[in-house]
Design a protein around this motif. Sequence first.
Motif, mmCIF file in Angstrom:
data_model
loop_
_atom_site.group_PDB
_atom_site.id
_atom_site.type_symbol
_atom_site.label_atom_id
_atom_site.label_comp_id
_atom_site.label_asym_id
_atom_site.label_seq_id
_atom_site.Cartn_x
_atom_site.Cartn_y
_atom_site.Cartn_z
ATOM 1 N N LEU A 113 0.839 -1.204 0.000
ATOM 2 C CA LEU A 113 0.000 0.000 0.000
ATOM 3 C C LEU A 113 0.867 1.244 0.000
ATOM 4 O O LEU A 113 2.084 1.181 0.191
ATOM 5 N N THR A 114 0.208 2.343 -0.237
ATOM 6 C CA THR A 114 0.865 3.653 -0.230
ATOM 7 C C THR A 114 0.159 4.524 0.786
ATOM 8 O O THR A 114 -1.068 4.658 0.758
ATOM 9 N N GLU A 115 0.939 5.114 1.672
ATOM 10 C CA GLU A 115 0.390 5.985 2.707
ATOM 11 C C GLU A 115 0.978 7.380 2.538
ATOM 12 O O GLU A 115 2.146 7.536 2.159
ATOM 13 N N CYS A 116 0.153 8.385 2.841
ATOM 14 C CA CYS A 116 0.603 9.776 2.735
ATOM 15 C C CYS A 116 0.300 10.503 4.043
ATOM 16 O O CYS A 116 -0.709 10.247 4.711
ATOM 17 N N SER A 117 1.191 11.419 4.397
ATOM 18 C CA SER A 117 1.012 12.264 5.582
ATOM 19 C C SER A 117 1.493 13.660 5.245
ATOM 20 O O SER A 117 1.840 13.952 4.089
ATOM 21 N N HIS A 118 1.542 14.522 6.257
ATOM 22 C CA HIS A 118 1.988 15.896 6.014
ATOM 23 C C HIS A 118 3.450 15.948 5.573
ATOM 24 O O HIS A 118 3.887 16.891 4.932
ATOM 25 N N SER A 119 4.199 14.903 5.914
ATOM 26 C CA SER A 119 5.623 14.901 5.549
ATOM 27 C C SER A 119 5.879 14.271 4.184
ATOM 28 O O SER A 119 7.022 14.246 3.715
ATOM 29 N N GLY A 120 4.839 13.742 3.566
ATOM 30 C CA GLY A 120 5.002 13.152 2.244
ATOM 31 C C GLY A 120 4.394 11.773 2.168
ATOM 32 O O GLY A 120 3.785 11.273 3.115
ATOM 33 N N CYS A 121 4.572 11.127 1.027
ATOM 34 C CA CYS A 121 4.013 9.799 0.798
ATOM 35 C C CYS A 121 5.141 8.769 0.794
ATOM 36 O O CYS A 121 6.290 9.084 0.459
#
Length: 455
Positions: A113-121
């Motif tokens: 899977l691919t996860e994204c947050s405020h710091s990037g993906c």
Amino acid sequence: MRLLFRHRSIQTRFTAAAAALSLIFFTLIAIGLDLMIRNRVRDQLFGDTQRVATGWIGSMKPGRIPSLIPNTAVNLLQLVDSHGRVVAASPAAAGRPPLSAVRPPNDDRIIHLTECSHSGCFVLTSVRVSPQEASLVWGGEPHVVYAGTAEPPVLSTHILEFSTLAAALLATGFATWIAWAAVGRALRPVAAIRARMSEISVTDLSLRVPEPPGSDEIGQLARTANQTLSRLETAVQQQRHFASIVSHELKTPVAGLQTQLEEAVLYPDDVDLRETIKAGLATTERLRALIDDIMVFARIRTAAPEPPEPVDLGALVHDELVTTTRDVPVRTRVKGEVTVLGNHMQLIGVLNNLVVNAQRHAVTSVEVSAGREDGQAVVTVSDDGDGIALEDRDRVFQPFVRLAEGHRKDPAGTGLGLAISRAIATAHHGTLEIDDSTRGARFVLRLPLLKRHPA
């Protein structure tokens, strides 16, 4: 849009079409290449993360979690227990909450899977520890290992899309330039032909268009154009020659008629008006016959042919020959069916003209035969007169050419009978020639036989 392109040059239209097709083609290639590269990079990253995650799980022992994190680009590693607590983590993932809230189900222990947050993906692999390993290490409590790495620029930015699009546009531009140059090169002979054709006029038909090498369509067009120009030049020369001869032939009787009338007006007491009128009528009759023959000759050579019909030459020879009042018998002979495709009135005119001419020069008889020979219909008209010299056999078919013997036996003739007959034969895709004969003249008319189609 269609009307706009209709007024453009062929080079412009073909280049525009090539540009449009190239743009579609290379755009599709760019899209496919973009998707392929993305999938290839993502699959490689998932392979690395899965390999690191499963390797870390394999190094775990009961009561001990290996603190040594493999030295790899996959720098985000976390071990999460069943309560969502991070039990162990790599330095890059330490102090973070679980990298993902997604836990693999029991029947599919590994998911990507691919996860994204405020710091990037970042891309990661989530691996559920097998029940055997969980029972051995943690007393059966399920644990999950997350292994991930930050998305590379090729996935996290649009640089790949821009690169493939730019490559597609460059390829389209190059293909368009190639199409423009290729069509221009192919049409270069056409421009040369057009330029030369613009120089050709009725007063000078000797020029010819340049013929490019090869046997492509443009080369065939150039050769056909030159053949047409040759035929046109010959036709114009013949027409000018014919007009010159016609003017000369008409000028002589008109000048004689004018002289007779002027004498009658200037010297009414010395001129027998009745004889002048009779002579004028004779001259007028000769002019009428001459003009009629000229019109027939010109119409055969220039007018569109009438629809052909089957014509039985045997029936023409037997039933429709017209002879003069001269006491010269005409014997006919027909061998088999002799049917051609042509104009009935013109063909009977040819036969009548040949027979009358033969009677004029014959001594005792004229023979007319019709038969088949080498796939052609052959009609022969022979007389037993003095014949025609070898050097005169082509001249007698020229307009207004009359040999001394013919002029003596028919002073009122126009000299167009044989010329009209040959023109009719040519119009019927046949020939009219004078063959050798032991005595007299032997005229031979050859025409294509009518092809019978099987029922």
